[in-house]
Design a protein around this motif. Sequence first.
Motif, PDB file in Angstrom:
ATOM      1  N   SER A  69      18.992  -3.693 -19.273  1.00 31.39           N
ATOM      2  CA  SER A  69      18.766  -2.380 -19.870  1.00 31.39           C
ATOM      3  C   SER A  69      17.314  -2.225 -20.298  1.00 31.39           C
ATOM      4  N   PHE A  76      23.276  -6.627 -16.928  1.00 33.02           N
ATOM      5  CA  PHE A  76      24.312  -6.081 -16.057  1.00 33.02           C
ATOM      6  C   PHE A  76      24.443  -6.924 -14.793  1.00 33.02           C
ATOM      7  N   LEU A 405      23.130   3.438 -17.054  1.00 31.29           N
ATOM      8  CA  LEU A 405      23.434   2.141 -17.648  1.00 31.29           C
ATOM      9  C   LEU A 405      22.185   1.500 -18.243  1.00 31.29           C
ATOM     10  N   SER A 408      21.485   2.363 -21.825  1.00 28.35           N
ATOM     11  CA  SER A 408      22.433   1.977 -22.869  1.00 28.35           C
ATOM     12  C   SER A 408      21.911   0.770 -23.628  1.00 28.35           C
TER      13      SER A 408
END
Length: 496
Positions: A69, A76, A405, A408
């Motif tokens: 991120s 991720f 994403l 986030s």
Amino acid sequence: MNQYTQKMMSFGAAALLLFTLSGCQSNPGTSSVVSKNDGSFDANVVQSATTPISGETEQEIRWNEQFTSTDGSVNFTLNAETTVPVSGLPVVEVKPHFFTGEEVQRVAYTLFGEDVSYYEARPQLGEPTEIYSKQEIQTFLNRWSQYTSQEALDAVLGKNSEYDTDTVKRFIEAYTEHYENASDDISRTPCQWTFRPDSEYMYSSSDLETVDNSDRNLGIEAEFQYQDLPYRLTASIRDRDDFKISNLYIQILSDSPAGFDLDLIKVPLLNTDAPKQETLDKVQEQVSEWLNNLGLGTWSVDSCETDHYTTRGEADSPEQWTVTVHAVPVFEGVAAAGGIQIGNLRNPEVYASNYYMTEATFTFNANGVLLSCEIYSPVDVVQVVNENAATLSVDDLLKRAKEHLSLSDKYQYGFIVEEEKDQLQANVSIDRIDYGLTRVKVPNTDESYYYVPGIVFWGSSEIVHQDTDEVWDATEERVILVLNAIDGSVINVEQG
């Protein structure tokens, strides 16, 4: 999908762990993902898709990637694949369909037959001597008397059960006294299949005089025996400005008020060998047949899952098995994406849905005995807005998903201990992608919704200590992100 999957978790629990990326995050100079101020969707701008030149009907998605991120707090790992149609999917406007008494009766007759004796459910807070006959109380006493030794009770409820023999003996003593004062026969009213304030199924007639029914849901509740098992059917409807409900539940439910009594009935049904493939095939076919006969729209079985666990988590206890069949609505031949449910109908946000997502769930034991049934929020089709709506390319959707994403942070994926926040990070794995119809609001109304093409990203997350890799919090499969495939906007499904 229509595939059998075996998972070590309950589908229902996963479905309720809904998540959306709407909390604390970086604020970029420009929005990476199209968003709506009110969370709704304007179907008037939908264009029709063109016929693909290649002649292919489906395209494969493979998303294998790792990234971090923007603020560095989330790692991720993406490893998922699916197929999506090359041509567009429909956009369909729907409105809530509220159960009628006749439809509730049809559900009961379809699942259990017309020869079963269905009675109006007794008030849950009624006095035992008012609602149970001597014969019924004697049935309770006969069952409980088998479990006055701790060994016998542990064999069913497990050694870590909250109930012990003292509890059983107290109920035996109390109901022996109730038996002496009970009537030889209690008149049971056949189910009228008529909705009335649900408080009438909660309180005795004398207590109802002081109950305010002005804001109650309407309900039908029936009790019945089927193949020597006690069931309770509960249907609820509500059509008001604050929220709307049209749900139906059926479950094995002990007639007695003793909490342990239900376990004494259900646990023996669950202590079986693993379900055979023949049983999985049979229950899936049975659910499809039931739903086709209910007259509540078109449905498709989305998944058939097995779950096994031990009594109270004890390693030396026998395994207990359940089979859960989940079904979703179908519009214009296209199934809705499954597993997305709402946790709070009273959410004040303007984008918030005030009607549960449409789905049906049937749970069986390993031998095909129905344990429970839930039918949420049937809908009626208002109009087909577009039979073949143009959608963003797969590459565009994955790009928008990655951008969102990336913005986030770790606070959105689990519990962060404030004292340790600088040492904690989130690890998120996305291992499943679904492509189908997802529900959004029709602008400026709480009376109808659109089903639009959407892409759903599923995964798991954990909060870990950066130095030791110690896991502080973790969640299993849940919805990580949902995008509208037409415009790339985020569909907010977190309303719990």
